[in-house]
Design a protein around this motif. Structure first.
Motif, PDB file in Angstrom:
ATOM      1  N   ILE A  48     -16.886  12.934 -10.464  1.00  0.00           N
ATOM      2  CA  ILE A  48     -15.808  13.502  -9.635  1.00  0.00           C
ATOM      3  C   ILE A  48     -15.927  13.010  -8.195  1.00  0.00           C
ATOM      4  CG2 ILE A  48     -14.889  15.650  -8.687  1.00  0.00           C
ATOM      5  CD1 ILE A  48     -15.666  16.993 -11.339  1.00  0.00           C
ATOM      6  N   ALA A  49     -17.151  13.018  -7.663  1.00  0.00           N
ATOM      7  CA  ALA A  49     -17.366  12.574  -6.285  1.00  0.00           C
ATOM      8  C   ALA A  49     -17.026  11.100  -6.114  1.00  0.00           C
ATOM      9  CB  ALA A  49     -18.815  12.840  -5.868  1.00  0.00           C
ATOM     10  N   GLN A  50     -17.381  10.268  -7.129  1.00  0.00           N
ATOM     11  CA  GLN A  50     -17.087   8.835  -7.044  1.00  0.00           C
ATOM     12  C   GLN A  50     -15.575   8.573  -7.079  1.00  0.00           C
ATOM     13  OE1 GLN A  50     -19.434   6.119  -6.744  1.00  0.00           O
ATOM     14  NE2 GLN A  50     -17.469   5.215  -6.159  1.00  0.00           N
ATOM     15  N   LEU A  78      -9.631   6.455   6.210  1.00  0.00           N
ATOM     16  CA  LEU A  78     -10.824   6.243   7.032  1.00  0.00           C
ATOM     17  C   LEU A  78     -10.915   7.327   8.093  1.00  0.00           C
ATOM     18  CD1 LEU A  78     -10.879   2.359   7.449  1.00  0.00           C
ATOM     19  CD2 LEU A  78     -12.099   3.777   5.798  1.00  0.00           C
ATOM     20  N   GLY A  79     -12.127   7.697   8.431  1.00  0.00           N
ATOM     21  CA  GLY A  79     -12.330   8.762   9.414  1.00  0.00           C
ATOM     22  C   GLY A  79     -12.953   9.973   8.746  1.00  0.00           C
ATOM     23  N   THR A  80     -12.455  11.144   9.069  1.00  0.00           N
ATOM     24  CA  THR A  80     -13.026  12.385   8.559  1.00  0.00           C
ATOM     25  C   THR A  80     -13.003  12.472   7.031  1.00  0.00           C
ATOM     26  OG1 THR A  80     -12.413  13.537  10.590  1.00  0.00           O
ATOM     27  CG2 THR A  80     -12.862  14.899   8.636  1.00  0.00           C
ATOM     28  N   PRO A  81     -11.873  12.161   6.384  1.00  0.00           N
ATOM     29  CA  PRO A  81     -11.877  12.251   4.905  1.00  0.00           C
ATOM     30  C   PRO A  81     -12.921  11.337   4.264  1.00  0.00           C
ATOM     31  CG  PRO A  81      -9.639  12.146   5.737  1.00  0.00           C
ATOM     32  CD  PRO A  81     -10.527  11.878   6.899  1.00  0.00           C
ATOM     33  N   GLU A  82     -13.066  10.120   4.784  1.00  0.00           N
ATOM     34  CA  GLU A  82     -14.032   9.188   4.200  1.00  0.00           C
ATOM     35  C   GLU A  82     -15.460   9.678   4.406  1.00  0.00           C
ATOM     36  OE1 GLU A  82     -16.262   7.050   5.859  1.00  0.00           O
ATOM     37  OE2 GLU A  82     -16.931   6.030   4.050  1.00  0.00           O
ATOM     38  N   LYS A 139     -10.584   7.058  -4.099  1.00  0.00           N
ATOM     39  CA  LYS A 139      -9.214   7.372  -3.713  1.00  0.00           C
ATOM     40  C   LYS A 139      -9.073   7.438  -2.198  1.00  0.00           C
ATOM     41  CE  LYS A 139      -5.522  10.761  -4.410  1.00  0.00           C
ATOM     42  NZ  LYS A 139      -5.134  12.013  -5.084  1.00  0.00           N
ATOM     43  N   VAL A 140     -10.045   8.057  -1.531  1.00  0.00           N
ATOM     44  CA  VAL A 140      -9.978   8.217  -0.073  1.00  0.00           C
ATOM     45  C   VAL A 140     -10.056   6.868   0.635  1.00  0.00           C
ATOM     46  CG1 VAL A 140     -11.210   9.109   1.938  1.00  0.00           C
ATOM     47  CG2 VAL A 140     -10.803  10.576  -0.038  1.00  0.00           C
ATOM     48  N   THR A 141     -10.852   5.960   0.103  1.00  0.00           N
ATOM     49  CA  THR A 141     -11.066   4.662   0.770  1.00  0.00           C
ATOM     50  C   THR A 141     -10.071   3.607   0.332  1.00  0.00           C
ATOM     51  OG1 THR A 141     -12.689   4.067  -0.926  1.00  0.00           O
ATOM     52  CG2 THR A 141     -13.518   5.075   1.122  1.00  0.00           C
ATOM     53  N   GLN A 142      -9.041   3.989  -0.390  1.00  0.00           N
ATOM     54  CA  GLN A 142      -8.046   3.007  -0.833  1.00  0.00           C
ATOM     55  C   GLN A 142      -7.276   2.468   0.371  1.00  0.00           C
ATOM     56  OE1 GLN A 142      -5.192   4.567  -3.596  1.00  0.00           O
ATOM     57  NE2 GLN A 142      -4.274   2.582  -4.014  1.00  0.00           N
ATOM     58  N   CYS A 143      -7.034   1.168   0.420  1.00  0.00           N
ATOM     59  CA  CYS A 143      -6.325   0.511   1.520  1.00  0.00           C
ATOM     60  C   CYS A 143      -5.031  -0.109   1.007  1.00  0.00           C
ATOM     61  CB  CYS A 143      -7.180  -0.577   2.175  1.00  0.00           C
ATOM     62  SG  CYS A 143      -8.675   0.070   2.975  1.00  0.00           S
ATOM     63  N   GLN A 162     -16.507  12.754   4.714  1.00  0.00           N
ATOM     64  CA  GLN A 162     -16.753  13.888   3.820  1.00  0.00           C
ATOM     65  C   GLN A 162     -16.957  13.411   2.383  1.00  0.00           C
ATOM     66  OE1 GLN A 162     -13.312  16.289   4.504  1.00  0.00           O
ATOM     67  NE2 GLN A 162     -14.003  17.038   6.509  1.00  0.00           N
ATOM     68  N   ALA A 163     -16.110  12.488   1.954  1.00  0.00           N
ATOM     69  CA  ALA A 163     -16.228  11.983   0.584  1.00  0.00           C
ATOM     70  C   ALA A 163     -17.545  11.239   0.388  1.00  0.00           C
ATOM     71  CB  ALA A 163     -15.037  11.075   0.261  1.00  0.00           C
ATOM     72  N   ARG A 164     -17.969  10.479   1.401  1.00  0.00           N
ATOM     73  CA  ARG A 164     -19.227   9.730   1.282  1.00  0.00           C
ATOM     74  C   ARG A 164     -20.426  10.678   1.196  1.00  0.00           C
ATOM     75  NH1 ARG A 164     -18.817   6.905   5.547  1.00  0.00           N
ATOM     76  NH2 ARG A 164     -20.315   7.958   6.872  1.00  0.00           N
ATOM     77  N   ALA A 165     -20.401  11.748   2.000  1.00  0.00           N
ATOM     78  CA  ALA A 165     -21.499  12.712   1.961  1.00  0.00           C
ATOM     79  C   ALA A 165     -21.553  13.426   0.610  1.00  0.00           C
ATOM     80  CB  ALA A 165     -21.338  13.726   3.096  1.00  0.00           C
ATOM     81  N   ALA A 166     -20.374  13.763   0.078  1.00  0.00           N
ATOM     82  CA  ALA A 166     -20.348  14.427  -1.239  1.00  0.00           C
ATOM     83  C   ALA A 166     -20.873  13.505  -2.329  1.00  0.00           C
ATOM     84  CB  ALA A 166     -18.917  14.863  -1.556  1.00  0.00           C
ATOM     85  N   LEU A 167     -20.522  12.227  -2.251  1.00  0.00           N
ATOM     86  CA  LEU A 167     -20.998  11.278  -3.254  1.00  0.00           C
ATOM     87  C   LEU A 167     -22.510  11.103  -3.169  1.00  0.00           C
ATOM     88  CD1 LEU A 167     -20.438   9.209  -5.464  1.00  0.00           C
ATOM     89  CD2 LEU A 167     -19.964   7.504  -3.671  1.00  0.00           C
ATOM     90  N   LYS A 168     -23.042  11.056  -1.953  1.00  0.00           N
ATOM     91  CA  LYS A 168     -24.498  10.914  -1.801  1.00  0.00           C
ATOM     92  C   LYS A 168     -25.230  12.132  -2.376  1.00  0.00           C
ATOM     93  CE  LYS A 168     -28.165  10.110   1.574  1.00  0.00           C
ATOM     94  NZ  LYS A 168     -28.996  11.173   1.027  1.00  0.00           N
TER      95      LYS A 168
END
Length: 407
Positions: free
Chosen positions: A174-176, A199-203, A181-185, A205-211
């Motif tokens: 789910i995190a991946q 990019l920014g706050t959403p990315e 989705k958040v980092t889609q360009c 947060q998503a990166r921390a959740a994935l880690k």
């Protein structure tokens, strides 16, 4: 007798004297000079003659900046058009799609900025607080299990480790997916740039959740490995569970702290930059779409049309000639360097044309080119003469003879 001879002789002398005096007066005596009248200077106009051609006051050859297939021709030769009127359109399906894609990316960037500027909603903070409580409860359970274990691994302990690993793998997936989705360009039409609205706050947060999810999987896998190795590994598995639960609790607390603190200045600036970049992409796509329609730059008439519907045209290839034929000028073609020095702006001129015998038009010099041209071995200058009383029969390109009154 003698006296008679004397009289005759005297008479002869008188006659001869009269004749001599008359001859002297006729041939030898000086005559009085007759005064010569002063010459009268008569003023006459000096003219300089040159040949030229009749031209409209304004004309332009129009072309598309980018090539394409002609979808629609909206004018015909001889038509009168207004400034801003559409003349020819190219096929623009792909250009319209590019505008729509750029607009969608702009909407996403604006929504992200609005979310950052508005801050966290009350329900988001409440959900984050609940997440912290749940993570704390899992941590407490893991600590209790670790403290309870005193012996070897049991089937129940192995089953529990397998269940935790399965749950961790689900969370990881789910995190991946969320991070991807958040980092889609999105690519910017007609350029090599990309817009990444997330990019920014959403990315972050998503990166921390994935880690955290990855760490949890690693911990669960390690716990399962330890449990299956034998009784001596149960405590280590419990300790791994405690570590994983601690990471989940810390992540939930960080999420709550971030929501309560709001976005940083750097995050806000990044979101604004994303909006500006997306707006530039929309402007570029819109400009490209507008370039697919050829527009009249001024009022005039269509003098020449060189394209048909369905034809493919290249960039910069003239396809329409537009002229303002409401007024006319004559440009000279053979005015020499000897004559041009006597020509000045505002001098009057008379214009005759081979096509209009017996018609003489008035004109005024309006321009003199500062640079010479060499034509047929002669150095010439182009002089522009405005036709002051234009004839309705004038046509573009008629040969004209111009006489400029220089004095």
């Amino acid at each position: 007798m003698k006296s008679r001879q004397l009289i005759i002789m005297a008479f002869g002398v008188v006659v001869l004297s009269a004749i001599g005096f008359a001859g002297y007066q006729q041939f030898l005596a000086p005559t009085a000079e007759t005064p010569t009248p002063a010459p009268q200077i008569q003023a006459t106009d000096e003219v300089i003659a040159a040949q030229g051609f009749v031209l409209p006051t304004r004309s332009v050859d129009l072309a598309f900046r980018t090539g394409g297939r002609v979808a629609e021709v909206l004018i015909a030769e001889g038509d009168q058009v207004k400034q801003g009127q559409a003349l020819i359109r190219l096929q623009d399906d792909e250009l319209k799609a590019a505008v729509a894609q750029a607009q969608a990316a702009l909407d996403v960037a604006r929504a992200n900025l609005a979310q950052i500027e508005a801050g966290a909603r009350a329900e988001e903070i409440a959900a984050a607080e609940a997440g912290v409580r749940a993570a704390q409860a899992q941590l407490s359970a893991a600590v209790a299990e670790r403290d309870r274990l005193t012996g070897g691994a049991t089937e129940a302990a192995i089953a529990a480790a397998q269940a935790r690993l399965a749950a961790a793998l689900v969370d990881q997936k789910i995190a991946q997916d969320n991070y991807d989705k958040v980092t889609q360009c999105f690519s910017v039409p007609n350029s090599n740039d990309e817009v990444c609205p997330g990019l920014g706050t959403p990315e972050e947060q998503a990166r921390a959740a994935l880690k955290a999810a990855n760490d949890a999987v690693a911990a669960a896998q390690s716990a399962l490995d330890d449990a299956t190795k034998g009784a001596g590994k149960q405590v280590q598995a419990a300790q791994s569970n405690v570590a994983a639960a601690t990471a989940q609790r810390d992540l939930a607390r960080a999420r709550l702290d971030q929501l309560q603190a709001g976005a940083t200045a750097a995050q806000l600036d990044a979101a604004k930059a994303n909006v500006a970049q997306a707006q530039a992409a929309v402007d570029a796509a819109t400009a490209a779409l507008n370039e697919a329609t050829l527009i009249a730059p001024f009022d005039g008439s269509i003098a020449q049309l060189n394209v048909e519907a369905g034809q493919v045209v290249g960039p910069g290839s003239p396809i329409v000639s537009l002229a303002d034929q409401s007024a006319w000028i004559v440009e000279t073609d053979d005015l020499s360097e000897v004559d041009v020095v006597n020509v000045k702006i505002a001098q009057s001129a008379s214009i005759t044309l081979d096509a209009l015998p017996g018609v003489t038009l008035n004109g005024t010099v309006t321009a003199i080119t500062p640079r010479a041209q060499t034509k047929r071995g002669d150095v010439t200058y182009t002089v522009t003469v405005r036709v002051d009383d234009a004839d309705a029969r004038l046509r573009w390109g008629l040969t004209a003879q111009v006489e400029i009154k220089v004095r």
